[in-house]
Scaffold this motif. Structure first.
Motif, PDB file in Angstrom:
ATOM      1  N   VAL A  97      34.378  10.201 -12.013  1.00 49.09           N
ATOM      2  CA  VAL A  97      34.345   8.497 -13.017  1.00 49.09           C
ATOM      3  C   VAL A  97      35.514   9.952 -14.331  1.00 49.09           C
ATOM      4  N   TYR A  98      36.039   9.058 -14.298  1.00 49.29           N
ATOM      5  CA  TYR A  98      37.400   9.053 -15.127  1.00 49.29           C
ATOM      6  C   TYR A  98      37.098   8.446 -16.594  1.00 49.29           C
ATOM      7  N   ILE A  99      35.943   9.455 -17.996  1.00 47.39           N
ATOM      8  CA  ILE A  99      35.919   8.710 -19.108  1.00 47.39           C
ATOM      9  C   ILE A  99      36.133   9.548 -20.102  1.00 47.39           C
ATOM     10  N   ARG A 100      36.395   9.586 -21.318  1.00 48.81           N
ATOM     11  CA  ARG A 100      36.546  10.631 -22.238  1.00 48.81           C
ATOM     12  C   ARG A 100      35.922  10.369 -23.430  1.00 48.81           C
ATOM     13  N   GLY A 101      35.570   9.658 -23.863  1.00 47.23           N
ATOM     14  CA  GLY A 101      34.718   9.229 -24.957  1.00 47.23           C
ATOM     15  C   GLY A 101      34.999   8.585 -25.990  1.00 47.23           C
ATOM     16  N   HIS A 102      34.414   8.667 -26.897  1.00 49.26           N
ATOM     17  CA  HIS A 102      35.069   7.152 -28.324  1.00 49.26           C
ATOM     18  C   HIS A 102      35.695   8.735 -29.176  1.00 49.26           C
ATOM     19  N   ASP A 297      23.357  18.283 -23.349  1.00 50.69           N
ATOM     20  CA  ASP A 297      23.506  17.157 -21.534  1.00 50.69           C
ATOM     21  C   ASP A 297      22.937  16.110 -21.876  1.00 50.69           C
ATOM     22  N   HIS A 298      23.574  15.313 -21.244  1.00 44.46           N
ATOM     23  CA  HIS A 298      23.486  14.191 -21.147  1.00 44.46           C
ATOM     24  C   HIS A 298      21.653  13.027 -20.476  1.00 44.46           C
ATOM     25  N   VAL A 299      20.494  13.207 -21.204  1.00 44.58           N
ATOM     26  CA  VAL A 299      19.743  13.080 -20.338  1.00 44.58           C
ATOM     27  C   VAL A 299      18.868  11.606 -20.120  1.00 44.58           C
ATOM     28  N   ASP A 300      19.654  11.489 -18.835  1.00 43.16           N
ATOM     29  CA  ASP A 300      18.920  10.713 -17.282  1.00 43.16           C
ATOM     30  C   ASP A 300      17.853   9.626 -17.084  1.00 43.16           C
ATOM     31  N   VAL A 301      17.871   8.987 -16.961  1.00 44.07           N
ATOM     32  CA  VAL A 301      16.906   8.237 -16.509  1.00 44.07           C
ATOM     33  C   VAL A 301      16.908   6.667 -15.585  1.00 44.07           C
ATOM     34  N   MET A 302      16.142   7.024 -14.189  1.00 44.06           N
ATOM     35  CA  MET A 302      16.544   5.675 -13.563  1.00 44.06           C
ATOM     36  C   MET A 302      15.403   4.474 -13.082  1.00 44.06           C
ATOM     37  N   VAL A 303      15.778   3.081 -12.825  1.00 36.60           N
ATOM     38  CA  VAL A 303      15.607   2.122 -12.375  1.00 36.60           C
ATOM     39  C   VAL A 303      16.128   1.965 -11.244  1.00 36.60           C
ATOM     40  N   ILE A 304      15.010   1.466 -10.326  1.00 38.79           N
ATOM     41  CA  ILE A 304      15.216   1.424  -9.128  1.00 38.79           C
ATOM     42  C   ILE A 304      14.628   0.455  -8.267  1.00 38.79           C
ATOM     43  N   ALA A 305      15.648  -0.657  -7.590  1.00 40.46           N
ATOM     44  CA  ALA A 305      14.779  -2.061  -7.533  1.00 40.46           C
ATOM     45  C   ALA A 305      15.297  -1.981  -5.233  1.00 40.46           C
ATOM     46  N   LYS A 306      14.048  -1.992  -4.896  1.00 38.20           N
ATOM     47  CA  LYS A 306      14.947  -2.667  -3.876  1.00 38.20           C
ATOM     48  C   LYS A 306      15.607  -3.915  -3.177  1.00 38.20           C
ATOM     49  N   SER A 307      15.830  -4.229  -2.046  1.00 34.68           N
ATOM     50  CA  SER A 307      16.346  -5.601  -2.371  1.00 34.68           C
ATOM     51  C   SER A 307      16.592  -6.240  -0.787  1.00 34.68           C
ATOM     52  N   ARG A 308      16.261  -8.157  -0.781  1.00 36.74           N
ATOM     53  CA  ARG A 308      15.760  -8.023   0.176  1.00 36.74           C
ATOM     54  C   ARG A 308      17.730  -8.453   1.063  1.00 36.74           C
ATOM     55  N   SER A 309      18.615  -8.915   0.275  1.00 36.50           N
ATOM     56  CA  SER A 309      19.662  -8.819   1.031  1.00 36.50           C
ATOM     57  C   SER A 309      20.235  -6.803   1.574  1.00 36.50           C
ATOM     58  N   THR A 310      21.510  -7.591   2.329  1.00 38.02           N
ATOM     59  CA  THR A 310      21.769  -5.924   2.842  1.00 38.02           C
ATOM     60  C   THR A 310      23.639  -5.583   2.132  1.00 38.02           C
ATOM     61  N   THR A 311      23.525  -6.742   1.381  1.00 36.89           N
ATOM     62  CA  THR A 311      25.129  -6.876   0.511  1.00 36.89           C
ATOM     63  C   THR A 311      25.047  -4.973   0.022  1.00 36.89           C
ATOM     64  N   PRO A 312      23.884  -4.568  -0.863  1.00 35.91           N
ATOM     65  CA  PRO A 312      24.508  -3.349  -1.017  1.00 35.91           C
ATOM     66  C   PRO A 312      24.031  -2.729  -0.172  1.00 35.91           C
ATOM     67  N   TYR A 313      25.147  -0.815  -0.666  1.00 36.05           N
ATOM     68  CA  TYR A 313      24.900  -0.260   0.843  1.00 36.05           C
ATOM     69  C   TYR A 313      23.314   0.319   1.586  1.00 36.05           C
ATOM     70  N   THR A 508      30.145  19.786 -30.383  1.00 38.19           N
ATOM     71  CA  THR A 508      28.661  18.073 -29.589  1.00 38.19           C
ATOM     72  C   THR A 508      29.500  17.507 -28.918  1.00 38.19           C
ATOM     73  N   ILE A 509      28.561  16.729 -28.053  1.00 29.56           N
ATOM     74  CA  ILE A 509      28.668  16.310 -26.251  1.00 29.56           C
ATOM     75  C   ILE A 509      30.053  14.927 -27.049  1.00 29.56           C
ATOM     76  N   VAL A 510      30.822  14.073 -26.165  1.00 30.74           N
ATOM     77  CA  VAL A 510      31.435  13.347 -26.358  1.00 30.74           C
ATOM     78  C   VAL A 510      30.479  12.394 -25.310  1.00 30.74           C
ATOM     79  N   SER A 511      30.477  11.214 -26.122  1.00 28.78           N
ATOM     80  CA  SER A 511      29.925  10.507 -25.516  1.00 28.78           C
ATOM     81  C   SER A 511      30.057   9.411 -23.866  1.00 28.78           C
ATOM     82  N   GLY A 512      30.407   9.944 -22.877  1.00 32.85           N
ATOM     83  CA  GLY A 512      31.062   9.312 -21.313  1.00 32.85           C
ATOM     84  C   GLY A 512      30.546  11.071 -21.316  1.00 32.85           C
ATOM     85  N   ASN A 513      31.315  10.823 -19.742  1.00 35.74           N
ATOM     86  CA  ASN A 513      31.442  11.720 -18.779  1.00 35.74           C
ATOM     87  C   ASN A 513      32.409  12.953 -19.291  1.00 35.74           C
TER      88      ASN A 513
END
Length: 539
Positions: A97-102, A297-313, A508-513
């Motif tokens: 991901v190409y991100i510079r920050g704010h 570091d950027h602390v991170d957590v996920m929300v994970i959902a399953k899908s009935r369709s096969t559109t997602p990888y 200080t950390i930048v606001s992004g990758n």
């Protein structure tokens, strides 16, 4: 101890910053440059194939595979800290991901005394590296013709568009370009890819110049410590063939080993907090209290959902024909799922209207990531990462012994303010996944799960599941105060001939990758080093 050839500049670490610095310094045929990399050459097909990121995060051949100390904010859990160990460093194993920050991130550095590091100062260095492939991109903020290919994803998943539409339902605006001075909103990220392949700094900055007569690139060259004589760094000591060898530097040694490697090398060399070094059994050569401190570091957590369709990888019996076509699509056209960086879309939002700029970032994976530590899960779904962009928590890189791995305390969720922000972000993430654009895919939440509803339960979930999003910075911070390790020219305080140029220099950390900022730091460092060299010759 064997003495090897002398060079004008010795660069430690051939990663996101080191590869760039080696390119720029060796452009002057009058100087000699040696680039040292502890890992191997970047020949693995997993590096070239963007989807290979799924395996590279756990690949011991190309990854240091650091781990944290038990995190008090995570209920005593330790978390993994992948860092690249290969030509190209973390740019060879990251999510591209190409991100510079704010703008405000860099203006804050300048306000803290880091003269020359404001947004308007660093923008030309971002542009110099960049070769943006989008025809309609605004040239005021972007570069064309640089070494690093920055492109739109060739085949974004339909789930990316569903994500953007779902966020719009909640009044989160689309953002067509995240690399303007003040990015806000959601969209599909641009990536460091070229023709559907990963474009690491090894591929972009090193491969085209390997034939330069004044550039020596050494792989499998792990640096044991710096060599200091009378307050000056004169080279580095390598572990080599069961013994030690010295690579000398006539002008400077520049550390580009990253936010873990650079402070650790200083500590192992006797440069750091005196009390800590003495306790670890390391001779103190320069008492510098800030070394290894200020880890963010950027602390991170996920929300994970399953899908009935096969559109997602995903992997399922119904999707086997599609996966076969994906394989053929990659082999013949460099397109499709194998060209995916997996974290395809996302964006920047405010956790509350009172925030002066976005403080939350999303990364959406158009597939079902495992919540049980597996490489893949059977089935389909989506995974939405939420991270805090400017955490208040701080950690450290320290040593309790002269040898072995350092002690890495990320300090995740040490401050309650980070938990509060992250909770707000997760609530918004859950709402986005419940919006009508996702309805055709029949999503049902796996984690946190429907039983997690009140604030206390959500806080417990976050502490049980949060980890890093792999953006460590700040451990050799530049500045003017007593905790600064470097001056704004990135010179190590009190040691001549030694500089640091990587993500560890951020106060200080930048606001992004953080990959694009690390490349920018090397670009600016190269100019400062060259200017000082010219001034010295003219004196």
């Amino acid at each position: 101890m064997a003495q090897q050839d002398q060079f004008d500049y010795v660069i430690v670490g051939a990663g996101s910053a080191g590869a760039v610095l080696a390119n720029r310094l060796s452009a002057d045929p009058k100087v000699s440059v040696c680039l040292l990399e502890a890992g191997p050459a970047d020949r693995s097909p997993l590096i070239r194939i963007p989807l290979g990121v799924m395996w590279l995060t756990k690949d011991p051949r190309h990854n240091w595979l650091f781990g944290s100390t038990p995190q008090e904010g995570l209920g005593g859990r330790s978390v993994s800290i992948p860092r690249g160990k290969v030509l190209g460093g973390s740019s060879a194993i990251n999510g591209m991901v190409y991100i510079r920050g704010h703008r405000a991130d860099y203006d804050a550095w300048a306000a803290q005394g880091c003269t020359g590091w404001g947004y308007d100062d660093v923008l030309p260095y971002f542009k110099r590296s960049e070769d943006n492939g989008r025809a309609a991109i605004d040239d005021a903020w972007h570069g064309r013709g640089g070494e690093l290919s920055v492109q739109d994803l060739r085949d974004p998943s339909p789930m990316d568009h569903a994500f953007v539409a779902a966020a719009e339902q909640l009044q989160v605006r689309p953002c067509p370009d995240f690399n303007t001075p003040e990015p806000e909103g959601v969209g599909i990220y641009q990536v460091t890819q070229k023709d559907g392949r990963r474009h690491s700094t090894g591929a972009a900055f090193l491969a085209p110049i390997r034939a330069r007569a004044n550039l020596t690139v050494m792989t499998g060259a792990e640096v044991a410590r710096l060599q200091l004589e009378n307050g000056r760094c004169t080279g580095v000591v390598l572990n080599r063939d069961g013994g030690e060898a010295v690579v000398g530097a006539r002008a400077e040694v520049v550390l580009c080993a990253g936010a873990i490697g650079s402070p650790d090398l200083l500590l192992r060399s006797g440069i750091g907090p005196a009390a800590q070094l003495k306790s670890a059994g390391i001779e103190v050569l320069r008492d510098l209290p800030g070394v290894g401190q200020n880890l963010q570091d950027h602390v991170d957590v996920m929300v994970i959902a399953k899908s009935r369709s096969t559109t997602p990888y995903g992997i399922s019996v119904r999707a086997l024909p599609a996966r076969a076509l994906d394989t053929l699509n990659w082999i013949t056209r460099r397109r499709g799922m194998f060209a995916s960086n997996m974290v395809e879309a996302g964006g920047f939002v405010r956790s509350s209207p009172q925030e002066d700029r976005p403080d939350i970032q999303f990364h959406i994976i158009p597939g079902r990531k495992s919540h049980r530590g597996r490489m893949v899960e059977w089935g389909h779904g989506v995974s939405l990462h939420t991270c805090v962009l400017r955490p208040d928590s701080r950690g450290s890189v320290t040593r309790t012994r002269p040898e072995g791995a350092p002690d890495i305390d990320l300090g995740l969720l040490r401050e309650d303010s980070d938990l509060i922000r992250l909770s707000k972000g997760v609530k918004l993430a859950r709402e986005i996944l419940r919006q009508p654009p996702f309805a055709p895919h029949g999503l049902s939440e796996i984690i946190p799960g429907d039983h997690v509803q009140d604030d206390a339960a959500l806080a417990d979930y976050i502490r049980a599941q949060a980890r890093t999003v792999y953006h460590p910075v700040g451990t050799c911070a530049m500045g003017t105060g007593p905790g600064a390790v470097l001056d704004p020219a990135l010179r190590v305080r009190g040691v001549d001939g030694l500089r640091v140029a990587d993500a560890s220099i951020m106060p200080t950390i930048v606001s992004g990758n953080t990959n694009a900022p690390a490349i920018m730091i090397a670009e600016k460092a190269a100019d400062m080093i060259a200017a000082e060299a010219r001034a010295a010759r003219a004196a």
